[in-house]
Design an enzyme around this catalytic site. Sequence first.
Site, PDB file in Angstrom:
ATOM      1  N   GLU A 192       0.872  -1.188   0.000  1.00 23.12           N
ATOM      2  CA  GLU A 192       0.000   0.000   0.000  1.00 23.12           C
ATOM      3  C   GLU A 192       0.905   1.231   0.000  1.00 23.12           C
ATOM      4  O   GLU A 192       1.876   1.311   0.745  1.00 23.12           O
ATOM      5  CB  GLU A 192      -0.881  -0.006   1.260  1.00 23.12           C
ATOM      6  CG  GLU A 192      -1.688   1.270   1.441  1.00 23.12           C
ATOM      7  CD  GLU A 192      -2.474   1.299   2.749  1.00 23.12           C
ATOM      8  OE1 GLU A 192      -2.807   0.231   3.302  1.00 23.12           O
ATOM      9  OE2 GLU A 192      -2.746   2.411   3.236  1.00 23.12           O
ATOM     10  N   GLU A 197      -2.701  11.872   3.164  1.00 20.51           N
ATOM     11  CA  GLU A 197      -3.564  11.350   4.221  1.00 20.51           C
ATOM     12  C   GLU A 197      -3.443  12.252   5.443  1.00 20.51           C
ATOM     13  O   GLU A 197      -2.356  12.731   5.769  1.00 20.51           O
ATOM     14  CB  GLU A 197      -3.127   9.919   4.574  1.00 20.51           C
ATOM     15  CG  GLU A 197      -4.094   9.163   5.462  1.00 20.51           C
ATOM     16  CD  GLU A 197      -3.772   7.674   5.539  1.00 20.51           C
ATOM     17  OE1 GLU A 197      -2.665   7.275   5.158  1.00 20.51           O
ATOM     18  OE2 GLU A 197      -4.640   6.908   5.994  1.00 20.51           O
TER      19      GLU A 197
END
Length: 380
Positions: A192, A197
Amino acid sequence: MAGFGKNQFSEDGSERTPNSSGASSGLPWWHPKGWGKKILGGIAATIVILIVVIVVPVVVTRNKDNAYPNYSTLTYSLSESYSGTSFFDEFDYFTGYDPTAGFVHYVPSEQAEALNLTYASSSSAILRVDTSVNSSSVPNASTGRFSVRISSKKQYANNQLFIFDVKHTPTGCGTWPALWLVDQDHWPTNGEIDLMEAVNVVGSTENQIALHTTEGCTMSGQRKMTGTSLQASCLNSTHGNAGCGVHAGPSTFGTDYNTGGGGVMAMELRSAGIRMWQFARSTIPSDILANAPDPSIWGDATADFPSTHCDIDTHFRNQSIVANINLCGSWAGAAEVFAENCSGTCSDFVADHPTAFADAYWEFGAFQVYSARNTTAARR
Ligand SMILES: *[C@@H]1O[C@H](CO)[C@@H](O)[C@H](O)[C@H]1NC(C)=O
Ligand SMILES: *[C@@H]1O[C@H](CO)[C@@H](O)[C@H](O)[C@H]1NC(C)=O
Ligand SMILES: *[C@@H]1O[C@H](CO)[C@@H](O)[C@H](O)[C@H]1NC(C)=O
Ligand SMILES: *[C@@H]1O[C@H](CO)[C@@H](O)[C@H](O)[C@H]1NC(C)=O
Ligand SMILES: *[C@@H]1O[C@H](CO)[C@@H](O)[C@H](O)[C@H]1NC(C)=O
Ligand SMILES: *[C@@H]1O[C@H](CO)[C@@H](O)[C@H](O)[C@H]1NC(C)=O
Ligand SMILES: *[C@@H]1O[C@H](CO)[C@@H](O)[C@H](O)[C@H]1NC(C)=O
Ligand SMILES: *[C@@H]1O[C@H](CO)[C@@H](O)[C@H](O)[C@H]1NC(C)=O
């Protein structure tokens, strides 16, 4: 100083004391000129042994940690573009409850369009959280607010350069937005890659970049980057699955970033390593604007994940581009995290304050994917 001088041996091996004035030479015991060959030889041997025992291992360790991959210049050409009114066409909409226990209902494309949660014009694509329902309206937000999670139908291998134009990052209490890449069906096996974020952003904060992997991937060696490393281990089961994070620096997420018109996230995924550059709108390199991106002239990356202690080829495969806005969940909704800048409980806030999500939207320009020219094929 007690004991100093004890066990200091004279040339003939007999013990001397600090007070002896030097047996054969007439020089004080401590004067090197009075030392014979055996003593000098002994000192030399001791120094050599010390070098071998102490210095060599340090140098060897340093050399291993100083190892750095060869990010040789690759030549990229455009292979995909997600842009304009067809921006969302090559994305799938993830539906149902959130895998990280978010207080959210991810809606299918028809519902997203009907609620105007995804909307694309010639210049922008918007992905937002619903602002119309509360916990007593019909339908209602008592079990989670409507939101969107999209993932590209295409999955990418390495030797690619991704250029994401991000004009606006979502803000607000309860929000957990992310722009990332993953193989959803094979996590964490196929890795990932988190580009953007942050959680519960009520002002300006630092974008948190990260990788998440299975075992055998750490960022403990040399890196060349402007960001700040948070954790070296990328293993999903360490540090509560925080990943090997990097803070991108001030104003890289939230109000200031948005006010400046956002910017560009560039991510190079290649065997040598994964590098990301975050450029504010006013500092986007001209080669990116000219659709001829060349990472070799951009300087140090914002986040550098070299392959030195992480085999990129085996840890990162079949990566889809994902954009979503989660609400609450295991990070944003953790009581102590939510309490940092917000009050009440996360789920109550999300259920009952629809208008608080007016700024909870991503606005994207184009996403472009460039592929490295296959020099193996070209040579044939
Ligand atoms: C890096 O790789 C390139 C291309 O393979 C090669 O030309 C160059 O000499 C290498 N540089 C170093 C420092 O090994
Ligand atoms: C949908 O959202 C876009 C972007 O915010 C806006 O321009 C448009 O008017 C909205 N459409 C409807 C039907 O509300
Ligand atoms: C909210 O909607 C659900 C169905 O999604 C329903 O079961 C529930 O009774 C509703 N709650 C309220 C307070 O209207
Ligand atoms: C919830 O939404 C309904 C319908 O839009 C509205 O009538 C009601 O006042 C809202 N309640 C609260 C507490 O905001
Ligand atoms: C929380 O508020 C503080 C100031 O009180 C600010 O420095 C910080 O960036 C905020 N965090 C987020 C995520 O907005
Ligand atoms: C980490 O991944 C393993 C599979 O490799 C899985 O069993 C485990 O639950 C994951 N742990 C976390 C905290 O995500
Ligand atoms: C990647 O996806 C392709 C197509 O779905 C599949 O055949 C392949 O096994 C996958 N590779 C890995 C390493 O998961
Ligand atoms: C490059 O081309 C060669 C020969 O056509 C092929 O075997 C190889 O898989 C290609 N590599 C990549 C990364 O596309």
